[in-house]
Design an enzyme around this catalytic site. Structure first.
Site, PDB file in Angstrom:
ATOM      1  N   HIS A  36       8.928   6.453  -0.873  1.00  0.00           N
ATOM      2  CA  HIS A  36       8.101   7.509  -1.471  1.00  0.00           C
ATOM      3  C   HIS A  36       6.666   7.085  -1.209  1.00  0.00           C
ATOM      4  CE1 HIS A  36       6.201  10.273  -4.237  1.00  0.00           C
ATOM      5  NE2 HIS A  36       5.578   9.245  -4.791  1.00  0.00           N
TER       6      HIS A  36
ATOM      7  N   CYS B 160       7.534  14.051   0.283  1.00  0.00           N
ATOM      8  CA  CYS B 160       6.302  13.331  -0.061  1.00  0.00           C
ATOM      9  C   CYS B 160       5.664  12.684   1.165  1.00  0.00           C
ATOM     10  CB  CYS B 160       6.591  12.276  -1.128  1.00  0.00           C
ATOM     11  SG  CYS B 160       7.844  11.061  -0.632  1.00  0.00           S
TER      12      CYS B 160
END
Length: 168
Positions: free
Chosen positions: A38, A108
């Site tokens: 992430h 993301c």
């Protein structure tokens, strides 16, 4: 003429697997993965990220993920905070609406890569952006794709971009 102000741009990298990918990927995928990444962009004293809730911000390291596992110096930008927030607002109404989120194809890391290029002209590291295709290139990844496609990730602890740091 005054030289322009330069603002540092950092990429925060978090391993969502907390080390499990490193240990289990050879068995499950037949190839070594170092993490399930992430990412977010830190600029103008805030951390900006994209998930199933759209674009959000928080103080650096302020999501429940805690501090990042690593920080990559992407460079610096002349883009002011005001212009940057206008840019994010337009992204949030077009390319990066919450419903556009897809774990493999529009996530993301897609957001971080887009924003890094806007701010600095540089891409984020390919070991991050190539991860979905690496997973999907395995039989196990293909078998899990229907389940994984239904997953929506939104790291808790942020606020919508219209309200940096949770301010109204």
């Amino acid at each position: 003429m005054e030289p322009p102000n330069l603002y540092p741009v950092k990429l925060y990298v978090y391993d969502l697997s907390k080390g499990l990918a490193r240990r289990l990927s050879p068995i499950m995928l037949g190839k070594q993965l170092e993490g399930i990444w992430h990412t977010s962009i830190v600029v103008h004293k805030d951390e900006f990220f994209f998930g199933s809730g759209g674009i959000s911000s928080c103080p650096p390291g302020g999501t429940l993920l805690g501090p990042p596992d690593s920080v990559v110096d992407v460079g610096s930008t002349e883009v002011t905070e005001e212009i940057f927030l206008e840019y994010l607002s337009s992204l949030g109404e077009s390319l990066f609406r919450g419903e556009a989120y897809n774990l493999f194809e529009h996530n993301c890391n897609t957001f971080s890569n887009e924003v890094a290029q806007f701010l600095t002209g540089r891409k984020i590291p390919s070991y991050i952006t190539d991860l979905p295709s690496e997973v999907l290139s395995t039989p196990f990844g293909q078998a899990l794709r229907p389940l994984l496609d239904s997953i929506q990730i939104q790291p808790p602890g942020g606020s919508s971009v219209g309200r940096p740091n949770g301010q109204s």
